[in-house]
Design an enzyme around this catalytic site. Structure first.
Site, PDB file in Angstrom:
ATOM      1  CB  SER A   8     -75.903 -27.671 -14.554  1.00  0.00           C
ATOM      2  OG  SER A   8     -74.769 -27.759 -13.904  1.00  0.00           O
ATOM      3  CG  HIS A  33     -77.346 -30.860 -11.942  1.00  0.00           C
ATOM      4  ND1 HIS A  33     -77.523 -32.352 -11.502  1.00  0.00           N
ATOM      5  CD2 HIS A  33     -76.058 -31.015 -12.346  1.00  0.00           C
ATOM      6  CE1 HIS A  33     -76.564 -33.034 -11.914  1.00  0.00           C
ATOM      7  NE2 HIS A  33     -75.621 -32.239 -12.433  1.00  0.00           N
ATOM      8  CG  ASP A  35     -72.435 -30.406 -12.115  1.00  0.00           C
ATOM      9  OD1 ASP A  35     -72.701 -31.385 -12.144  1.00  0.00           O
ATOM     10  OD2 ASP A  35     -73.093 -29.386 -12.910  1.00  0.00           O
ATOM     11  CG  MET A  37     -66.722 -30.808 -11.007  1.00  0.00           C
ATOM     12  SD  MET A  37     -66.349 -29.745 -12.622  1.00  0.00           S
ATOM     13  CE  MET A  37     -68.116 -30.013 -13.302  1.00  0.00           C
ATOM     14  CG  HIS A  66     -73.099 -35.076 -10.991  1.00  0.00           C
ATOM     15  ND1 HIS A  66     -72.869 -34.447 -12.370  1.00  0.00           N
ATOM     16  CD2 HIS A  66     -72.540 -36.159 -10.825  1.00  0.00           C
ATOM     17  CE1 HIS A  66     -72.311 -35.311 -12.675  1.00  0.00           C
ATOM     18  NE2 HIS A  66     -71.920 -36.409 -12.205  1.00  0.00           N
ATOM     19  CG  MET A  68     -68.717 -35.240 -11.548  1.00  0.00           C
ATOM     20  SD  MET A  68     -68.763 -33.814 -12.782  1.00  0.00           S
ATOM     21  CE  MET A  68     -69.872 -33.211 -11.531  1.00  0.00           C
ATOM     22  CG  MET A 137     -71.446 -38.526 -16.502  1.00  0.00           C
ATOM     23  SD  MET A 137     -72.253 -36.906 -15.886  1.00  0.00           S
ATOM     24  CE  MET A 137     -71.713 -35.691 -17.108  1.00  0.00           C
ATOM     25  N   GLY A 142     -66.802 -32.815 -16.171  1.00  0.00           N
ATOM     26  CA  GLY A 142     -65.628 -31.936 -15.762  1.00  0.00           C
ATOM     27  C   GLY A 142     -65.866 -30.436 -16.286  1.00  0.00           C
ATOM     28  CG  PHE A 143     -64.615 -28.860 -18.258  1.00  0.00           C
ATOM     29  CD1 PHE A 143     -63.878 -27.862 -18.060  1.00  0.00           C
ATOM     30  CD2 PHE A 143     -63.867 -30.186 -18.665  1.00  0.00           C
ATOM     31  CE1 PHE A 143     -62.600 -27.946 -17.456  1.00  0.00           C
ATOM     32  CE2 PHE A 143     -62.564 -30.491 -18.243  1.00  0.00           C
ATOM     33  CZ  PHE A 143     -61.864 -29.142 -17.753  1.00  0.00           C
ATOM     34  N   GLY A 144     -68.745 -27.592 -18.101  1.00  0.00           N
ATOM     35  CA  GLY A 144     -70.149 -27.263 -18.998  1.00  0.00           C
ATOM     36  C   GLY A 144     -69.801 -26.899 -20.553  1.00  0.00           C
ATOM     37  N   GLY A 145     -71.149 -26.966 -21.084  1.00  0.00           N
ATOM     38  CA  GLY A 145     -70.757 -26.516 -22.586  1.00  0.00           C
ATOM     39  C   GLY A 145     -70.274 -27.584 -23.504  1.00  0.00           C
ATOM     40  CG  ASP A 175     -74.882 -33.501 -15.814  1.00  0.00           C
ATOM     41  OD1 ASP A 175     -75.006 -32.545 -16.424  1.00  0.00           O
ATOM     42  OD2 ASP A 175     -74.609 -33.883 -14.829  1.00  0.00           O
ATOM     43  N   GLY A 176     -75.433 -32.978 -19.731  1.00  0.00           N
ATOM     44  CA  GLY A 176     -74.153 -32.821 -20.565  1.00  0.00           C
ATOM     45  C   GLY A 176     -74.681 -32.790 -21.762  1.00  0.00           C
ATOM     46  N   GLY A 177     -74.450 -31.470 -22.605  1.00  0.00           N
ATOM     47  CA  GLY A 177     -74.953 -31.085 -23.724  1.00  0.00           C
ATOM     48  C   GLY A 177     -76.358 -31.324 -23.937  1.00  0.00           C
ATOM     49  N   GLY A 197     -77.116 -26.891 -18.268  1.00  0.00           N
ATOM     50  CA  GLY A 197     -76.230 -25.834 -17.762  1.00  0.00           C
ATOM     51  C   GLY A 197     -76.208 -24.620 -18.726  1.00  0.00           C
TER      52      GLY A 197
HETATM   53  C1  DX5 Z   1     -70.525 -31.882 -16.314  1.00  0.00           C
HETATM   54  C2  DX5 Z   1     -71.486 -31.579 -15.202  1.00  0.00           C
HETATM   55  C3  DX5 Z   1     -72.768 -31.109 -15.867  1.00  0.00           C
HETATM   56  C4  DX5 Z   1     -72.453 -29.550 -16.491  1.00  0.00           C
HETATM   57  C5  DX5 Z   1     -73.551 -29.754 -17.762  1.00  0.00           C
HETATM   58  O1  DX5 Z   1     -69.562 -32.375 -15.699  1.00  0.00           O
HETATM   59  O2  DX5 Z   1     -71.516 -32.737 -14.603  1.00  0.00           O
HETATM   60  O3  DX5 Z   1     -73.776 -30.832 -14.870  1.00  0.00           O
HETATM   61  O4  DX5 Z   1     -72.811 -28.654 -15.723  1.00  0.00           O
HETATM   62  O5  DX5 Z   1     -73.517 -28.655 -18.488  1.00  0.00           O
HETATM   63  P1  DX5 Z   1     -74.008 -28.472 -19.759  1.00  0.00           P
HETATM   64  O6  DX5 Z   1     -75.503 -28.524 -19.713  1.00  0.00           O
HETATM   65  O7  DX5 Z   1     -73.716 -26.926 -20.282  1.00  0.00           O
HETATM   66  O8  DX5 Z   1     -73.454 -29.491 -20.839  1.00  0.00           O
HETATM   67 ZN    ZN Z   2     -73.674 -32.613 -13.300  1.00  0.00          ZN
END
Ligand code: DX5
Ligand code: ZN
Length: 216
Positions: A8, A33, A35, A37, A66, A68, A137, A142-145, A175-177, A197
């Site tokens: 991502s 990927h 994102d 937003m 993706h 959002m 999800m 909304g956020f990475g990490g 997607d996520g974590g 990501g």
């Molecule tokens: C979150 C995004 C993800 C994000 C994942 O809303 O849709 O694609 O980039 O990031 P990680 O892998 O760091 O959780």
């Molecule tokens: Zn995503």
């Protein structure tokens, strides 16, 4: 089957965007990927068409977009024009999801639908034969990490059962974590594609990390 890996770009260093995308090109990643937003559907704003146009000029991987955003129907053609191979919309953002999925397919892109963590898989049973991909999800978008939500394993197994029962070809993406620790468990729960990501872009050796995710 080895999972598909979709780094991502949200977690990339945007001052070095070309280098980051070239790293993904050289890696075993399957998709890139992206994102999108809007600050309305999710409490964050990322990037839009101008950035995607530049990304398209460098990436050799299919662009997994993706969305959002609210009212995604307004922009489907434009996302296809700037290079999206897969366009995924949120179940929670689409009043007429069936129509939106058909509209995505009419652009020539693959059509995906995403579920937030609180949305049950069961709600997809009347659309599962229309979609190419379901994006589960595993964090609140909304956020990475962020921290992976454990119920995603169960949701993936439920979804896999639904896909098989309906004779659908839909792929399951999470997607996520996603980390090197949970990747194998997700693949075992039926996940076809892993978005990563932070795990990829904060790694000292992202190409090796992508390799490890692929061969988890
Ligand atoms: C979150 C995004 C993800 C994000 C994942 O809303 O849709 O694609 O980039 O990031 P990680 O892998 O760091 O959780
Ligand atoms: Zn995503």
């Amino acid at each position: 089957m080895l999972p598909l890996i979709a780094p991502s770009l949200l977690s990339a260093n945007f001052l070095k965007l070309e280098e980051e995308i070239e790293m993904v090109n050289r890696s075993e990643a399957d998709w890139l990927h992206l994102d999108i937003m809007d600050g309305v559907f999710v409490p964050n704003i990322s990037f839009g068409f101008p950035i995607l146009k530049w990304v398209k000029m460098v990436t050799e991987k299919p662009m997994d977009v993706h969305l959002m955003i609210v009212d995604p129907d307004r922009y489907l053609e434009q996302f296809r024009e700037v290079g999206a191979s897969i366009i995924t919309v949120h179940y929670e953002a689409c009043t007429h999801l069936h129509r939106t999925i058909q509209a995505i397919k009419q652009t020539g892109a693959k059509a995906g639908v995403s579920l937030n963590p609180h949305t049950p898989v069961l709600l997809l049973q009347d659309i599962i034969n229309e979609v190419d991909l379901v994006l589960l999800m595993s964090v609140n978008p909304g956020f990475g990490g962020q921290q992976f939500i454990e119920q995603t394993y169960r949701k993936s197994r439920e979804l896999k059962t639904m896909i098989l029962e309906h004779g659908s070809d839909a792929l399951i993406e999470v997607d996520g974590g996603v980390t090197l620790q949970n990747a194998r468990g997700l693949a075992d729960a039926g996940v076809d594609a892993l978005v990563a990501g932070n795990t990829v872009f904060s790694s000292p050796n992202p190409i090796e990390t992508i390799h490890q995710l692929k061969h988890c």
